[in-house]
Design a protein around this motif. Structure first.
Motif, mmCIF file in Angstrom:
data_model
loop_
_atom_site.group_PDB
_atom_site.id
_atom_site.type_symbol
_atom_site.label_atom_id
_atom_site.label_comp_id
_atom_site.label_asym_id
_atom_site.label_seq_id
_atom_site.Cartn_x
_atom_site.Cartn_y
_atom_site.Cartn_z
ATOM 1 N N GLN A 33 1.797 1.642 -3.541
ATOM 2 C CA GLN A 33 0.619 2.384 -4.345
ATOM 3 C C GLN A 33 0.324 3.614 -4.142
ATOM 4 O OE1 GLN A 33 -1.941 -0.996 -2.818
ATOM 5 N NE2 GLN A 33 -1.640 -2.083 -4.921
ATOM 6 N N ILE B 212 3.676 -4.821 -8.361
ATOM 7 C CA ILE B 212 3.698 -4.381 -7.275
ATOM 8 C C ILE B 212 3.208 -5.484 -6.086
ATOM 9 C CG2 ILE B 212 3.337 -2.489 -5.505
ATOM 10 C CD1 ILE B 212 4.992 -1.676 -7.749
ATOM 11 N N GLN B 213 2.082 -6.042 -6.552
ATOM 12 C CA GLN B 213 1.474 -6.890 -5.805
ATOM 13 C C GLN B 213 2.433 -8.160 -5.453
ATOM 14 O OE1 GLN B 213 -1.270 -6.968 -3.965
ATOM 15 N NE2 GLN B 213 -2.452 -5.066 -4.652
ATOM 16 N N THR C 239 -0.025 6.968 -6.712
ATOM 17 C CA THR C 239 -1.192 7.746 -6.939
ATOM 18 C C THR C 239 -0.838 9.177 -6.811
ATOM 19 O OG1 THR C 239 -1.655 8.089 -4.572
ATOM 20 C CG2 THR C 239 -2.928 6.355 -5.622
ATOM 21 N N SER D 229 0.863 -1.050 0.134
ATOM 22 C CA SER D 229 0.121 0.142 0.070
ATOM 23 C C SER D 229 0.824 1.204 -0.233
ATOM 24 C CB SER D 229 -1.088 0.099 1.093
ATOM 25 O OG SER D 229 -0.341 -0.030 2.593
#
Length: 352
Positions: free
Chosen positions: A245, A307-308, A249, A242
């Motif tokens: 992520q 990324i995951q 953004t 996160s």
């Protein structure tokens, strides 16, 4: 106690009285009693109602003349303040009844990395001379304490030129081997951007940012990292995935290649943590960590936007110092340090 006696009582004496009652906060407002927060519970003190004169007399012991005018004009002010017996975070603002101050007692000493159980994490981080280190967690996760402990560990073991930028100072660093410049945003320097620029211009080895909340601050952190500075910064995010992520953004879809490349080239590590209630008699809570240390494989995953999938590398990267909250939580359960109930509830939080 009469109002006249309260007027003669200094703010220092009031705070000493609050400290003897193990208060963590003192709330002062005009036409009201002083309130103490003890063991999380707000309670009225035995002092009398504070009048206008007493309030502003006390405020002037903390704030400058310019800051007093700022408060009276409707703009809140915040200040780190030290007595011999306490470190304080003081904020003042106008209210319907006049004005108010919230005074928080801050820790006098910085916990050691050994006490926090993060000595190996600190050792791994101290190996870097440039790039970006992110210390993350949700509110109340202890990320500021972890960041401060790591920086102080570096301070005690290395001779570095360290610039620390915070919106609200929580800890005061002791004199040791490093040269430390500690700035409170709005008090010593106008904003993070100016602070980073000034630090770079003055040959910073390490810049500490507490915390990154927006693109402009992160852009400055990247700029410093590109200039060969080690940037250690905190962020409000729950885990490694996160965190990345959230950074993505900050940028438009047209800029995604740019940010992926910069993260791959300059991100050195992410330390994400969460506090867990334990069954230990001495330590009631302990931290579990997501630990990502960048290697060639991690860089390739970031460049490819996978990324995951970084969690898979973290699970397999123990030799590189990596770990996941899930594996650390499982270890706590196996060792009998947490209950089944705590394990189940925490697992739901970190996997949801």
């Amino acid at each position: 106690m009469s109002t006249n006696n309260l007027e003669l009582l200094s703010l220092e004496e009031l705070l000493k009285n609050a400290q003897t009652q193990k208060a963590t906060e003192v709330h002062i407002s005009i036409r009201n009693f002083p309130y103490y927060r003890c063991q999380g519970i707000l309670q009225v003190s035995s002092n009398s109602v504070i009048d206008d004169f007493t309030f502003w007399h006390w405020a002037k012991t903390i704030f400058s003349v310019e800051e007093i005018q700022q408060i009276k004009s409707g703009n809140p002010a915040r200040r780190f303040y030290q007595y011999s017996f306490a470190n304080l975070s003081v904020s003042a603002f106008l209210i319907l009844q006049g004005a108010a101050m919230t005074i928080k007692f801050l820790p006098m000493d910085i916990p050691t990395v050994d006490k926090l159980g993060i000595s190996q994490i600190s050792t791994n981080i101290s190996k870097y001379s440039d790039g970006l280190i992110l210390i993350t967690g949700v509110t109340g996760s202890g990320k500021t304490t972890t960041l401060t402990s790591i920086v102080n560990d570096i301070n005690q073991r290395n001779v570095k030129n360290i610039f620390i930028l915070e919106e609200g100072i929580t800890y005061s660093y002791p004199k040791s081997k490093s040269l430390i410049y500690h700035w409170e945003i709005g008090t010593h320097i106008p904003n993070f951007e100016q602070g980073v620029l000034t630090a770079i211009e003055n040959h910073a080895d390490i810049i500490v940012i507490n915390e990154i909340k927006d693109r402009s601050t992160f852009d400055m952190a990247l700029r410093a990292a590109k200039r060969g500075v080690l940037v250690i910064a905190s962020m409000h995010s729950s885990d490694v995935i996160s965190t990345i992520q959230e950074l993505l953004t900050f940028y438009s879809s047209q800029e995604q290649d740019f940010i992926h490349l910069n993260l791959a080239n300059h991100l050195q590590a992410i330390v994400s943590q969460r506090l867990v209630t334990t069954l230990d008699a001495e330590y009631k809570r302990t931290a579990i960590f997501d630990l990502l240390f960048t290697n060639e494989q991690v860089r390739n995953y970031i460049l490819a936007g996978k990324i995951q999938d970084l969690s898979t590398l973290m699970q397999a990267g123990k030799e590189d110092g990596m770990s996941t909250m899930k594996s650390e939580l499982e270890s706590l359960l196996t060792s009998g340090r947490i209950s089944e109930d705590t394990f189940t509830k925490t697992l739901q939080k970190i996997t949801s």
